[in-house]
Design a protein around this motif. Sequence first.
Motif, PDB file in Angstrom:
ATOM      1  N   ARG A  50       0.847  -1.202   0.000  1.00 37.51           N
ATOM      2  CA  ARG A  50       0.000   0.000   0.000  1.00 37.51           C
ATOM      3  C   ARG A  50       0.880   1.249   0.000  1.00 37.51           C
ATOM      4  O   ARG A  50       0.617   2.207  -0.731  1.00 37.51           O
ATOM      5  CB  ARG A  50      -0.898   0.033   1.239  1.00 37.51           C
ATOM      6  CG  ARG A  50      -1.953  -1.038   1.263  1.00 37.51           C
ATOM      7  CD  ARG A  50      -2.762  -0.890   2.514  1.00 37.51           C
ATOM      8  NE  ARG A  50      -3.682  -1.991   2.729  1.00 37.51           N
ATOM      9  CZ  ARG A  50      -4.510  -2.062   3.759  1.00 37.51           C
ATOM     10  NH1 ARG A  50      -4.521  -1.102   4.680  1.00 37.51           N
ATOM     11  NH2 ARG A  50      -5.323  -3.092   3.887  1.00 37.51           N
ATOM     12  N   ARG A  51       1.913   1.238   0.843  1.00 35.51           N
ATOM     13  CA  ARG A  51       2.838   2.380   0.894  1.00 35.51           C
ATOM     14  C   ARG A  51       3.483   2.601  -0.469  1.00 35.51           C
ATOM     15  O   ARG A  51       3.597   3.739  -0.934  1.00 35.51           O
ATOM     16  CB  ARG A  51       3.905   2.141   1.944  1.00 35.51           C
ATOM     17  CG  ARG A  51       3.385   2.171   3.346  1.00 35.51           C
ATOM     18  CD  ARG A  51       4.498   1.820   4.320  1.00 35.51           C
ATOM     19  NE  ARG A  51       3.985   1.793   5.677  1.00 35.51           N
ATOM     20  CZ  ARG A  51       4.384   0.949   6.605  1.00 35.51           C
ATOM     21  NH1 ARG A  51       5.326   0.053   6.345  1.00 35.51           N
ATOM     22  NH2 ARG A  51       3.873   0.996   7.812  1.00 35.51           N
ATOM     23  N   ALA A  52       3.896   1.512  -1.093  1.00 42.92           N
ATOM     24  CA  ALA A  52       4.518   1.617  -2.412  1.00 42.92           C
ATOM     25  C   ALA A  52       3.540   2.208  -3.426  1.00 42.92           C
ATOM     26  O   ALA A  52       3.922   3.043  -4.249  1.00 42.92           O
ATOM     27  CB  ALA A  52       5.010   0.247  -2.876  1.00 42.92           C
ATOM     28  N   GLU A  53       2.285   1.792  -3.360  1.00 43.16           N
ATOM     29  CA  GLU A  53       1.265   2.328  -4.272  1.00 43.16           C
ATOM     30  C   GLU A  53       1.036   3.817  -4.015  1.00 43.16           C
ATOM     31  O   GLU A  53       0.975   4.619  -4.951  1.00 43.16           O
ATOM     32  CB  GLU A  53      -0.040   1.547  -4.124  1.00 43.16           C
ATOM     33  CG  GLU A  53      -1.201   2.104  -4.916  1.00 43.16           C
ATOM     34  CD  GLU A  53      -1.007   2.101  -6.426  1.00 43.16           C
ATOM     35  OE1 GLU A  53      -1.740   2.847  -7.114  1.00 43.16           O
ATOM     36  OE2 GLU A  53      -0.132   1.375  -6.937  1.00 43.16           O
ATOM     37  N   ARG A  56       4.046   5.617  -5.326  1.00 40.59           N
ATOM     38  CA  ARG A  56       4.039   5.625  -6.793  1.00 40.59           C
ATOM     39  C   ARG A  56       3.105   6.698  -7.337  1.00 40.59           C
ATOM     40  O   ARG A  56       3.402   7.363  -8.324  1.00 40.59           O
ATOM     41  CB  ARG A  56       3.606   4.252  -7.324  1.00 40.59           C
ATOM     42  CG  ARG A  56       3.693   4.119  -8.852  1.00 40.59           C
ATOM     43  CD  ARG A  56       3.045   2.848  -9.361  1.00 40.59           C
ATOM     44  NE  ARG A  56       1.612   2.800  -9.138  1.00 40.59           N
ATOM     45  CZ  ARG A  56       0.709   3.475  -9.846  1.00 40.59           C
ATOM     46  NH1 ARG A  56       1.078   4.271 -10.819  1.00 40.59           N
ATOM     47  NH2 ARG A  56      -0.578   3.370  -9.583  1.00 40.59           N
ATOM     48  N   ARG A  57       1.982   6.892  -6.649  1.00 35.63           N
ATOM     49  CA  ARG A  57       0.999   7.895  -7.068  1.00 35.63           C
ATOM     50  C   ARG A  57       1.336   9.296  -6.580  1.00 35.63           C
ATOM     51  O   ARG A  57       0.639  10.251  -6.892  1.00 35.63           O
ATOM     52  CB  ARG A  57      -0.387   7.482  -6.570  1.00 35.63           C
ATOM     53  CG  ARG A  57      -0.868   6.221  -7.285  1.00 35.63           C
ATOM     54  CD  ARG A  57      -2.290   5.785  -6.940  1.00 35.63           C
ATOM     55  NE  ARG A  57      -3.161   6.829  -6.513  1.00 35.63           N
ATOM     56  CZ  ARG A  57      -3.755   6.889  -5.298  1.00 35.63           C
ATOM     57  NH1 ARG A  57      -3.579   5.918  -4.429  1.00 35.63           N
ATOM     58  NH2 ARG A  57      -4.527   7.892  -4.973  1.00 35.63           N
ATOM     59  N   GLY A  58       2.396   9.427  -5.783  1.00 34.52           N
ATOM     60  CA  GLY A  58       2.839  10.741  -5.324  1.00 34.52           C
ATOM     61  C   GLY A  58       2.018  11.322  -4.192  1.00 34.52           C
ATOM     62  O   GLY A  58       2.022  12.537  -3.993  1.00 34.52           O
ATOM     63  N   VAL A  59       1.321  10.477  -3.432  1.00 34.24           N
ATOM     64  CA  VAL A  59       0.488  10.983  -2.336  1.00 34.24           C
ATOM     65  C   VAL A  59       0.952  10.493  -0.966  1.00 34.24           C
ATOM     66  O   VAL A  59       0.343  10.813   0.049  1.00 34.24           O
ATOM     67  CB  VAL A  59      -1.010  10.644  -2.547  1.00 34.24           C
ATOM     68  CG1 VAL A  59      -1.540  11.322  -3.807  1.00 34.24           C
ATOM     69  CG2 VAL A  59      -1.242   9.141  -2.608  1.00 34.24           C
ATOM     70  N   TRP A  60       2.040   9.715  -0.926  1.00 35.46           N
ATOM     71  CA  TRP A  60       2.564   9.177   0.329  1.00 35.46           C
ATOM     72  C   TRP A  60       3.164  10.300   1.158  1.00 35.46           C
ATOM     73  O   TRP A  60       3.951  11.108   0.671  1.00 35.46           O
ATOM     74  CB  TRP A  60       3.610   8.113   0.014  1.00 35.46           C
ATOM     75  CG  TRP A  60       4.321   7.539   1.188  1.00 35.46           C
ATOM     76  CD1 TRP A  60       5.656   7.628   1.451  1.00 35.46           C
ATOM     77  CD2 TRP A  60       3.760   6.770   2.259  1.00 35.46           C
ATOM     78  NE1 TRP A  60       5.961   6.948   2.616  1.00 35.46           N
ATOM     79  CE2 TRP A  60       4.812   6.421   3.127  1.00 35.46           C
ATOM     80  CE3 TRP A  60       2.477   6.353   2.571  1.00 35.46           C
ATOM     81  CZ2 TRP A  60       4.605   5.669   4.283  1.00 35.46           C
ATOM     82  CZ3 TRP A  60       2.284   5.605   3.707  1.00 35.46           C
ATOM     83  CH2 TRP A  60       3.333   5.270   4.545  1.00 35.46           C
ATOM     84  N   LEU A  61       2.816  10.379   2.439  1.00 36.50           N
ATOM     85  CA  LEU A  61       3.348  11.388   3.343  1.00 36.50           C
ATOM     86  C   LEU A  61       4.190  10.785   4.457  1.00 36.50           C
ATOM     87  O   LEU A  61       4.707  11.503   5.300  1.00 36.50           O
ATOM     88  CB  LEU A  61       2.199  12.197   3.971  1.00 36.50           C
ATOM     89  CG  LEU A  61       1.350  13.000   2.988  1.00 36.50           C
ATOM     90  CD1 LEU A  61       0.191  13.661   3.715  1.00 36.50           C
ATOM     91  CD2 LEU A  61       2.182  14.028   2.255  1.00 36.50           C
ATOM     92  N   THR A  65      10.338   5.327   1.473  1.00 35.42           N
ATOM     93  CA  THR A  65      10.419   3.889   1.234  1.00 35.42           C
ATOM     94  C   THR A  65      10.933   3.673  -0.172  1.00 35.42           C
ATOM     95  O   THR A  65      10.822   4.547  -1.028  1.00 35.42           O
ATOM     96  CB  THR A  65       9.036   3.210   1.372  1.00 35.42           C
ATOM     97  OG1 THR A  65       8.142   3.789   0.423  1.00 35.42           O
ATOM     98  CG2 THR A  65       8.473   3.344   2.758  1.00 35.42           C
ATOM     99  N   ASN A  66      11.473   2.492  -0.414  1.00 39.80           N
ATOM    100  CA  ASN A  66      11.878   2.198  -1.796  1.00 39.80           C
ATOM    101  C   ASN A  66      10.656   1.713  -2.562  1.00 39.80           C
ATOM    102  O   ASN A  66       9.562   1.588  -2.021  1.00 39.80           O
ATOM    103  CB  ASN A  66      13.046   1.209  -1.832  1.00 39.80           C
ATOM    104  CG  ASN A  66      12.677  -0.164  -1.300  1.00 39.80           C
ATOM    105  OD1 ASN A  66      11.513  -0.551  -1.296  1.00 39.80           O
ATOM    106  ND2 ASN A  66      13.660  -0.900  -0.844  1.00 39.80           N
ATOM    107  N   VAL A  67      10.818   1.427  -3.819  1.00 39.91           N
ATOM    108  CA  VAL A  67       9.700   1.067  -4.677  1.00 39.91           C
ATOM    109  C   VAL A  67       8.967  -0.167  -4.186  1.00 39.91           C
ATOM    110  O   VAL A  67       7.763  -0.279  -4.317  1.00 39.91           O
ATOM    111  CB  VAL A  67      10.187   0.869  -6.138  1.00 39.91           C
ATOM    112  CG1 VAL A  67       9.058   0.423  -7.041  1.00 39.91           C
ATOM    113  CG2 VAL A  67      10.787   2.150  -6.658  1.00 39.91           C
TER     114      VAL A  67
END
Length: 71
Positions: A50-53, A56-61, A65-67
């Motif tokens: 989920r974090r990776a997703e 990837r979408r540019g919304v992680w705060l 994390t790596n990919v």
Amino acid sequence: MLKSPCINVCQVDSASGWCRGCARSLDEIAGWGGASDAVQRQVLDELPPRRAELQRRGVWLGPATNVQGCP
């Protein structure tokens, strides 16, 4: 009880329904304190992708994390 993944960044991504800080759903956040260790472990196991997703979408705060979603 396992340690909560909360990082005190509480913003829900409307597209996924996951917190942009910990990647849990509102139901998972609300139920964390009363959940069994097994349920908490299951939720924790679901967070890296989920974090990776979210990243990837540019919304992680949350923390970087790596990919693959590993902290």
